[in-house]
Design a protein around this motif. Structure first.
Motif, PDB file in Angstrom:
ATOM      1  N   TRP A 122       0.861  -1.181   0.000  1.00  0.00           N
ATOM      2  CA  TRP A 122       0.000   0.000   0.000  1.00  0.00           C
ATOM      3  C   TRP A 122       0.899   1.232   0.000  1.00  0.00           C
ATOM      4  CZ3 TRP A 122      -0.695  -4.160   3.349  1.00  0.00           C
ATOM      5  CH2 TRP A 122      -1.826  -4.941   3.126  1.00  0.00           C
ATOM      6  N   GLU A 171      -4.981  -0.337   7.235  1.00  0.00           N
ATOM      7  CA  GLU A 171      -6.402  -0.155   7.545  1.00  0.00           C
ATOM      8  C   GLU A 171      -6.839   1.291   7.319  1.00  0.00           C
ATOM      9  OE1 GLU A 171      -8.663  -2.498   8.175  1.00  0.00           O
ATOM     10  OE2 GLU A 171      -7.024  -3.887   7.729  1.00  0.00           O
ATOM     11  N   LYS A 192      -7.375   1.756   3.429  1.00  0.00           N
ATOM     12  CA  LYS A 192      -8.474   1.090   2.724  1.00  0.00           C
ATOM     13  C   LYS A 192      -9.736   1.948   2.553  1.00  0.00           C
ATOM     14  CE  LYS A 192      -6.751  -3.464   4.000  1.00  0.00           C
ATOM     15  NZ  LYS A 192      -6.932  -4.660   4.860  1.00  0.00           N
TER      16      LYS A 192
END
Length: 304
Positions: A173, A284, A287
């Motif tokens: 990411w 997290e 996302k």
């Protein structure tokens, strides 16, 4: 059917009793292969160090390393026929674990430049200017053992980013303003991304940009790489004003590594290759922003 990896073990060795084994490896590698003068290979620190030795299934020494009272790793050597088989990784992990057990907060080492990428994969970050030791170019490196290591310059940023990429199992990411010129256009970073994307592990690289147009105008080399591998690279641009105001940037992987920069237009920040909680937190946070951001379909067909 793939062959099982060759068997070897790593364990501490007493310096005096184990000197013949240490000599058989270190003098083969450093003195005979690399032409280090014999009188420079052995020093006054040796009797004071903790030494480890790697042995093959028949008990023959194949690798050595040491931990000095100065809290430095050194004399890492692996016989030629055993290189690339995990021996160096196992010895380094063993020495790092000993340092942790002793409560040391930081470890340092002087890496031969040709081996700097190996140490970077294990969380060591370069600092300072390169220098010559025994006629061989070296780079000082360090790693925090009780938290994140500070990233202070471009060399450290590149080495750390490469390490995060290469340690990923499948997913990466990346949150960036405009693909960070000076970082994501570095040859080493592009090569690492290419290796990850073509590893055959079904990798996925998600990249969130704050300014996709800027990356396009600069003809960012990463876009060209992504065009060749469109099923693995995905780009989106943040749209929500609150998301666009986010000042930071980061890269995180799915094996517990991250590099975070509080100010996204700068390269200084912090990193850790073994911080599963922090890496998971960054993933997290990534996302939901990804879900509400715009797919950058125009980046798939650039004339660059």
């Amino acid at each position: 059917m793939s062959r099982p990896p060759p068997a070897f073990n790593v364990e501490p060795i007493d310096y005096a009793a184990g000197l013949p084994e240490l000599r058989s490896v270190r003098e083969t590698v450093f003195v005979h292969e690399q032409n280090v003068p014999l009188e420079e290979e052995w020093d006054d620190l040796d009797p004071l160090c903790l030494h480890v030795v790697a042995r093959d299934a028949d008990g023959r020494p194949i690798g050595t390393g040491r931990l000095t009272p100065e809290r430095k790793i050194g004399r890492m050597a692996v016989l030629r026929e055993w290189r690339g088989k995990g021996v160096g990784d196992a010895m380094l992990l063993s020495l790092v674990e000993v340092a942790r057990q002793r409560g040391w907060r930081e470890l340092a080492l002087n890496a031969q430049v040709s081996a700097a990428a190996f140490y970077a994969r294990h969380g060591f970050v370069p600092y300072g200017e390169r220098f010559f030791e025994a006629g061989i170019e070296h780079q000082a490196m360090r790693r925090k053992l009780d938290g994140a290591t500070a990233i202070e310059d471009r060399d450290a940023a590149i080495a750390t980013t490469v390490a995060i990429i290469l340690r990923a199992r499948r997913r990466l990411w990346i949150y960036s303003r405009e693909l960070d010129p000076g970082l994501f256009d570095a040859t080493e970073v592009l090569d690492a991304l290419r290796r990850h994307a073509t590893s055959g592990h079904g990798g996925e690289i998600r990249i969130l940009l704050q300014d996709a147009d800027a990356a396009q105008r600069m003809h960012a080399p990463l876009l060209t790489l992504a065009q060749r591998l469109p099923s693995l690279f995905q780009f989106r641009e943040v749209c929500d004003p609150a998301d666009r105001a986010y000042p930071s940037a980061f890269i995180a992987n799915d094996s517990g590594g991250y590099y975070f920069r509080a100010l996204g237009h700068r390269l200084d920040g912090e990193a850790d290759v073994e911080a599963a909680g922090r890496a998971r937190q960054l993933a997290e946070s990534f996302k939901p922003v990804w879900e509400r951001s715009r797919p950058c379909t125009e980046l798939r067909a650039l004339g660059v």
